[in-house]
Design a protein around this motif. Sequence first.
Motif, PDB file in Angstrom:
ATOM      1  N   ASP A 143      33.258  45.905  30.329  1.00 60.47           N
ATOM      2  CA  ASP A 143      32.037  46.105  30.435  1.00 60.47           C
ATOM      3  C   ASP A 143      31.426  45.778  29.130  1.00 60.47           C
ATOM      4  O   ASP A 143      30.252  45.129  28.874  1.00 60.47           O
ATOM      5  CB  ASP A 143      31.617  47.537  30.788  1.00 60.47           C
ATOM      6  N   ILE A 144      31.970  46.296  27.935  1.00 61.76           N
ATOM      7  CA  ILE A 144      31.543  46.148  26.462  1.00 61.76           C
ATOM      8  C   ILE A 144      31.782  44.486  26.227  1.00 61.76           C
ATOM      9  O   ILE A 144      30.608  44.089  25.598  1.00 61.76           O
ATOM     10  CB  ILE A 144      32.254  46.705  25.568  1.00 61.76           C
ATOM     11  N   ASN A 145      32.841  43.935  26.291  1.00 61.13           N
ATOM     12  CA  ASN A 145      33.321  42.514  26.151  1.00 61.13           C
ATOM     13  C   ASN A 145      33.782  41.986  27.484  1.00 61.13           C
ATOM     14  O   ASN A 145      34.921  42.116  27.592  1.00 61.13           O
ATOM     15  CB  ASN A 145      34.095  42.423  25.064  1.00 61.13           C
ATOM     16  N   PRO A 146      32.752  41.256  28.309  1.00 61.34           N
ATOM     17  CA  PRO A 146      33.097  40.684  29.459  1.00 61.34           C
ATOM     18  C   PRO A 146      34.398  39.463  29.507  1.00 61.34           C
ATOM     19  O   PRO A 146      34.943  39.258  30.258  1.00 61.34           O
ATOM     20  CB  PRO A 146      31.736  40.146  30.188  1.00 61.34           C
ATOM     21  N   ASN A 147      34.554  39.115  28.220  1.00 62.03           N
ATOM     22  CA  ASN A 147      35.816  38.212  27.922  1.00 62.03           C
ATOM     23  C   ASN A 147      36.765  38.754  27.134  1.00 62.03           C
ATOM     24  O   ASN A 147      37.477  38.022  26.583  1.00 62.03           O
ATOM     25  CB  ASN A 147      34.938  36.939  27.113  1.00 62.03           C
ATOM     26  N   TYR A 148      37.248  40.163  27.448  1.00 61.47           N
ATOM     27  CA  TYR A 148      38.217  40.656  26.523  1.00 61.47           C
ATOM     28  C   TYR A 148      39.384  40.496  27.310  1.00 61.47           C
ATOM     29  O   TYR A 148      39.868  41.210  28.389  1.00 61.47           O
ATOM     30  CB  TYR A 148      37.855  42.254  26.391  1.00 61.47           C
ATOM     31  N   GLU A 149      40.043  39.499  27.263  1.00 65.51           N
ATOM     32  CA  GLU A 149      41.319  39.218  27.627  1.00 65.51           C
ATOM     33  C   GLU A 149      42.413  40.180  27.787  1.00 65.51           C
ATOM     34  O   GLU A 149      43.119  40.187  28.857  1.00 65.51           O
ATOM     35  CB  GLU A 149      41.876  37.807  27.243  1.00 65.51           C
ATOM     36  N   GLN A 150      42.560  40.807  26.620  1.00 64.23           N
ATOM     37  CA  GLN A 150      43.860  41.674  26.702  1.00 64.23           C
ATOM     38  C   GLN A 150      43.628  42.828  27.972  1.00 64.23           C
ATOM     39  O   GLN A 150      44.575  43.372  28.721  1.00 64.23           O
ATOM     40  CB  GLN A 150      43.726  42.829  25.582  1.00 64.23           C
ATOM     41  N   ALA A 151      42.134  43.354  28.159  1.00 61.87           N
ATOM     42  CA  ALA A 151      42.084  44.381  29.240  1.00 61.87           C
ATOM     43  C   ALA A 151      42.261  43.730  30.655  1.00 61.87           C
ATOM     44  O   ALA A 151      42.890  44.337  31.366  1.00 61.87           O
ATOM     45  CB  ALA A 151      40.745  44.895  29.161  1.00 61.87           C
ATOM     46  N   ASN A 153      44.422  41.596  31.063  1.00 62.93           N
ATOM     47  CA  ASN A 153      45.944  41.054  31.335  1.00 62.93           C
ATOM     48  C   ASN A 153      46.490  42.398  31.979  1.00 62.93           C
ATOM     49  O   ASN A 153      47.620  42.439  32.750  1.00 62.93           O
ATOM     50  CB  ASN A 153      46.421  40.659  29.997  1.00 62.93           C
ATOM     51  N   ARG A 154      46.082  43.568  31.183  1.00 64.86           N
ATOM     52  CA  ARG A 154      46.785  44.877  31.355  1.00 64.86           C
ATOM     53  C   ARG A 154      46.625  45.400  32.645  1.00 64.86           C
ATOM     54  O   ARG A 154      47.245  45.967  33.630  1.00 64.86           O
ATOM     55  CB  ARG A 154      46.303  45.913  30.433  1.00 64.86           C
ATOM     56  N   MET A 155      44.993  45.203  33.254  1.00 67.07           N
ATOM     57  CA  MET A 155      44.873  45.684  34.550  1.00 67.07           C
ATOM     58  C   MET A 155      45.545  44.778  35.621  1.00 67.07           C
ATOM     59  O   MET A 155      46.126  45.323  36.528  1.00 67.07           O
ATOM     60  CB  MET A 155      43.348  45.303  34.611  1.00 67.07           C
ATOM     61  N   ALA A 156      45.560  43.626  35.343  1.00 67.57           N
ATOM     62  CA  ALA A 156      46.372  42.555  36.435  1.00 67.57           C
ATOM     63  C   ALA A 156      47.905  42.833  36.489  1.00 67.57           C
ATOM     64  O   ALA A 156      48.479  43.050  37.437  1.00 67.57           O
ATOM     65  CB  ALA A 156      46.367  41.098  35.935  1.00 67.57           C
ATOM     66  N   ALA A 168      45.574  41.441  41.598  1.00 66.19           N
ATOM     67  CA  ALA A 168      46.115  40.693  40.238  1.00 66.19           C
ATOM     68  C   ALA A 168      45.565  39.371  40.373  1.00 66.19           C
ATOM     69  O   ALA A 168      45.519  38.866  39.292  1.00 66.19           O
ATOM     70  CB  ALA A 168      47.826  40.954  40.323  1.00 66.19           C
ATOM     71  N   LYS A 169      45.708  38.614  41.400  1.00 60.11           N
ATOM     72  CA  LYS A 169      45.540  37.119  41.449  1.00 60.11           C
ATOM     73  C   LYS A 169      44.083  36.874  41.040  1.00 60.11           C
ATOM     74  O   LYS A 169      43.847  36.274  40.464  1.00 60.11           O
ATOM     75  CB  LYS A 169      45.794  36.650  42.780  1.00 60.11           C
ATOM     76  N   ALA A 170      43.199  37.799  41.683  1.00 63.82           N
ATOM     77  CA  ALA A 170      41.735  37.754  41.143  1.00 63.82           C
ATOM     78  C   ALA A 170      41.664  37.908  39.804  1.00 63.82           C
ATOM     79  O   ALA A 170      40.814  37.184  39.391  1.00 63.82           O
ATOM     80  CB  ALA A 170      41.115  38.754  42.134  1.00 63.82           C
ATOM     81  N   ILE A 171      42.362  38.779  39.379  1.00 62.08           N
ATOM     82  CA  ILE A 171      42.000  39.021  37.705  1.00 62.08           C
ATOM     83  C   ILE A 171      42.582  37.835  37.048  1.00 62.08           C
ATOM     84  O   ILE A 171      41.908  37.212  35.924  1.00 62.08           O
ATOM     85  CB  ILE A 171      42.597  40.275  37.482  1.00 62.08           C
ATOM     86  N   PHE A 172      43.641  37.274  37.405  1.00 64.13           N
ATOM     87  CA  PHE A 172      44.307  36.096  36.779  1.00 64.13           C
ATOM     88  C   PHE A 172      43.477  34.972  36.882  1.00 64.13           C
ATOM     89  O   PHE A 172      43.296  34.063  35.878  1.00 64.13           O
ATOM     90  CB  PHE A 172      45.871  35.719  37.211  1.00 64.13           C
ATOM     91  N   GLU A 173      42.907  34.899  37.942  1.00 60.34           N
ATOM     92  CA  GLU A 173      41.846  33.618  38.210  1.00 60.34           C
ATOM     93  C   GLU A 173      40.674  33.717  37.300  1.00 60.34           C
ATOM     94  O   GLU A 173      40.145  32.873  36.835  1.00 60.34           O
ATOM     95  CB  GLU A 173      41.299  33.636  39.664  1.00 60.34           C
ATOM     96  N   LYS A 174      40.057  35.128  37.032  1.00 61.36           N
ATOM     97  CA  LYS A 174      39.136  35.435  36.055  1.00 61.36           C
ATOM     98  C   LYS A 174      39.435  35.011  34.677  1.00 61.36           C
ATOM     99  O   LYS A 174      38.635  34.304  34.090  1.00 61.36           O
ATOM    100  CB  LYS A 174      38.753  36.892  36.340  1.00 61.36           C
ATOM    101  N   LEU A 175      40.602  35.348  34.559  1.00 65.25           N
ATOM    102  CA  LEU A 175      41.216  35.051  32.990  1.00 65.25           C
ATOM    103  C   LEU A 175      41.150  33.449  32.992  1.00 65.25           C
ATOM    104  O   LEU A 175      40.887  33.073  31.848  1.00 65.25           O
ATOM    105  CB  LEU A 175      42.568  35.407  32.942  1.00 65.25           C
TER     106      LEU A 175
END
Length: 180
Positions: A143-151, A153-156, A168-175
């Motif tokens: 929410d603070i940084n919509p491009n924060y890759e680490q978060a 990755n951890r969530m996925a 997980a796939k949806a998050i990886f696609e977002k990444l």
Amino acid sequence: YYQKVTRLNPNDEDALSNIALIQFNNENYKEAKKIYRRLIKLHPQNENYYYNLGAIEERLQNWDMALKYYNKVTMLNPNDQDAFNKIGEVYYNKKDYQKARIECEKLIAKYPKSESNYNNLGLIEETLGNWEAAIQNYNKAIDINPNYEQAYNRMAGIYFTNGKYQDAKAIFEKLITINP
């Protein structure tokens, strides 16, 4: 060059500081610690020298000594976010997750717009197996940084570990859209 300077002026702060940094970068921690301690005797209010000693002790996994130096930094500068973060990181590395959580929560209270603080709290919760709390904190980081890759990755990783492959796939696609 710095050795020559210290021969002319054995207490030259800039030269000593650079020599200590070179020793640190070369992983000659014993010599770096010796120089930082000397610098502290000359300049006891310089928080950077305590911070660097904390970093050395952390690298050597001398957790209690690292905490001592990082705490000294926070006494000299109560607004040093990095030192407070390091305290939480040391507790995490010591596997004292409750103290790590407390330090993280203090940081969030003081710096509520720092995505890395929420990410770190998410990591602590994830380590403790508190998946929902971890995901909530990763989402706050995003929410603070919509491009924060680490978060992301951890969530996925949490979703994947728990068999929620579509999430997980949806998050990886977002990444991929963030960092192709």
